[in-house]
Design an enzyme around this catalytic site. Structure first.
Site, PDB file in Angstrom:
ATOM      1  CD  GLU A   1      37.606  47.703  43.418  1.00 56.25           C
ATOM      2  OE1 GLU A   1      37.688  46.807  43.349  1.00 56.25           O
ATOM      3  OE2 GLU A   1      37.674  48.046  43.503  1.00 56.25           O
TER       4      GLU A   1
ATOM      5  CD  GLU B   1      38.486  49.687  47.560  1.00 56.20           C
ATOM      6  OE1 GLU B   1      38.985  49.217  47.119  1.00 56.20           O
ATOM      7  OE2 GLU B   1      36.935  48.957  48.205  1.00 56.20           O
TER       8      GLU B   1
HETATM    9  O1  IFM Z   1      41.535  44.788  48.286  1.00 52.23           O
HETATM   10  C1  IFM Z   1      41.150  45.229  47.529  1.00 52.23           C
HETATM   11  C2  IFM Z   1      39.395  45.639  47.798  1.00 52.23           C
HETATM   12  O2  IFM Z   1      38.888  44.589  48.067  1.00 52.23           O
HETATM   13  C3  IFM Z   1      38.990  45.261  46.360  1.00 52.23           C
HETATM   14  N1  IFM Z   1      39.458  47.019  45.680  1.00 52.23           N
HETATM   15  C4  IFM Z   1      40.696  47.099  45.311  1.00 52.23           C
HETATM   16  C5  IFM Z   1      41.599  46.499  46.643  1.00 52.23           C
HETATM   17  C6  IFM Z   1      43.013  46.048  46.757  1.00 52.23           C
HETATM   18  O3  IFM Z   1      43.131  45.741  45.262  1.00 52.23           O
END
Ligand code: IFM
Length: 473
Positions: free
Chosen positions: A176, A380
């Site tokens: 990200e 994710e």
């Molecule tokens: O916890 C975070 C992660 O580190 C990166 N993506 C989003 C998740 C939830 O906010």
């Protein structure tokens, strides 16, 4: 990518192929603790979380889930769940305390034991090289606004891959970069907490450059022919105002195409450069950079949680600005602060993020259409809810339902022809949720922060059943 409406996405009995990789994910600063052990240097998140007022309740990652000391137990939990894969991140300041120079053998040894433990249990290691814990010493030299940081990242990559590149299955360069750049240097909601739009865009480019420099290093250094990847948090943009198309184009340029442009097409989008011309002239992009950044990757990692709904602000009406990633001292949207983020229909997770599984299907279809040759993986997806323990059990019905709906959405995308290779649930266990500290629980495994006891939530049992049967429970 502008649509509206949400179909029903709860299903059961859907089958996933045996080679569809189902796993779970964490990140170093969020779980490891042991912040001052075995030669680890301070990261920007140590500095930020120890700065009063930055993180909810003054929480820090000093101890977190104490995973550094309890990783064997955590590996056993993964084995019990039957995970196909585990996505973890390597803390750069454990490998190089100040971000430069020789590798710290103790830091490498920790990840080596972790990787061995995964392989012994039949779990595929997916390693992310950068999940936000930049060595503080590099930030002191300008951090991601300093071009040199991209080159330091490539050197760190070589250390990590030299040590683990005979066993790690998939290497992900960045997690990200949108958050690293825009929240870290634009809004200030993340470390290092800077609030400067030009700095945020400079960081975008140097993160992209870091990715482009690291991919060939991974290929040349690893000995096991690994998969290479990057993980982006795509923004799925909606709205039905007459100004939505313009607002959506701007946010798509800043959030999505600022990364996919150079990484997957070899150039920054012209409209991004125009939209941000009042903020920067982009002179930090040197000749040849875009070519360097444009590296073939095996997997494009997709992080998805919810959607955003936008229109242009008329400059008069009260501004909703209901962005899930709020402005703190600055804006996460340099050059486009006049885009208004509207309140979206619920239901919501504990983060206040709307639950929209159709957005995931839409995103996967869109990416497949735009990059038809590119294999995708959901790296994710998951949800925070305020869990309670009853008789030693956590009946997290909402999280289980959230996962069911999003796995259903992924299945629909696969049926429509998307080359989706796997699905990694965020997160294996409750952890340090950045600016929210320990107040938000994303885990499928509960962590009692007083005792460090781990308890499988119902969502973990649900995932276990899914993995065992390849069928949506
Ligand atoms: O916890 C975070 C992660 O580190 C990166 N993506 C989003 C998740 C939830 O906010």
């Amino acid at each position: 990518m502008v649509t509206k409406g949400s179909a029903d996405y709860r299903d059961s009995g859907l089958q996933f192929a045996p080679d569809f990789v189902i796993g779970s994910a964490t990140a170093s600063y969020q779980i490891e603790g042991a912040a001052n052990e075995d030669g680890r240097g301070p990261s920007i998140w140590d500095t930020y979380s120890h700065t009063p007022g930055k993180v909810w309740n003054g929480d820090t990652g000093d101890v977190a889930d104490d995973h550094y000391h309890r990783f064997e137990q955590d590996l056993d939990i993964m084995k019990d769940l039957g995970l196909d894969s585990y996505r973890f991140s390597i803390a750069w300041p454990r490998i190089q305390a100040t971000g430069v120079g020789a590798a710290n053998e103790k830091g490498l040894a920790f990840y080596s034991k972790l990787v061995d433990g995964l392989l012994e249990r039949g779990i595929r290691p997916i390693a992310t090289l950068y999940h936000w814990d930049l060595p503080q010493a590099l930030e002191d030299e300008g951090g991601w606004t300093n071009r040199g940081t991209a080159y330091r990242f490539a050197e760190y990559t070589e250390h990590a891959v030299r040590a683990l590149g005979d066993r790690v299955h998939t290497w992900t360069t960045l997690n990200e970069p949108w958050c690293s750049a825009y929240l870290g240097y634009g809004s200030g909601a993340h470390a290092p907490g800077r609030t400067d739009g030009a700095a945020a865009l400079t960081a975008v480019h140097h993160l992209n450059l870091a990715h482009g420099l690291a991919i060939p290093v991974i290929r040349e250094t690893a000995t096991n022919d690994p998969q290479t990847s990057v993980t982006l948090n795509f923004h799925v943009i909606r709205g039905d105002d007459e100004t939505t198309p313009e607002a959506a184009r701007r946010i798509d340029a800043l959030a999505n195409r600022a990364f996919t442009g150079p990484m997957l097409k070899g150039a920054y989008p012209a409209d991004l450069l125009e939209d941000t011309a009042s903020v920067t002239d982009w002179s930090f992009v040197q000749d040849g950079d875009e070519k360097l950044i444009h590296q073939p990757i095996d997997i494009l990692g997709v992080n998805y949680y919810s959607t955003v709904t936008v229109k242009m602000w008329d400059g008069v009406s009260p501004r909703e600005n209901a962005d899930g990633h709020k402005d703190v001292g600055g804006s996460p949207w340099p050059g486009s602060r006049d885009v208004e983020f509207q309140v979206q229909a619920g239901p919501y997770t504990d983060m206040g993020w709307n639950i929209a599984p159709d957005g995931l299907e839409e995103l996967l279809l869109h990416l497949h259409e735009e990059f038809p040759e590119q294999a995708l993986m959901i790296t994710e997806n998951g949800a925070a809810f305020p869990d309670t323990v009853e008789d030693g059990r956590v009946h997290d019905v909402e999280r289980t339902d959230y996962l069911n709906r999003h796995f259903t959405a992924a299945h629909r995308a696969i049926e429509k022809g998307v080359d989706l290779r796997g699905y990694t649930v965020w997160s294996l266990m409750d952890n340090f949720e950045w600016g929210y500290g320990y107040s938000k629980r994303f885990g499928i495994v509960r962590v009692d922060y007083d005792t460090q006891e781990r308890t499988l939530k119902d969502s973990a049992l649900w995932l276990k059943s899914l993995i065992a049967t390849r069928t949506l429970p």
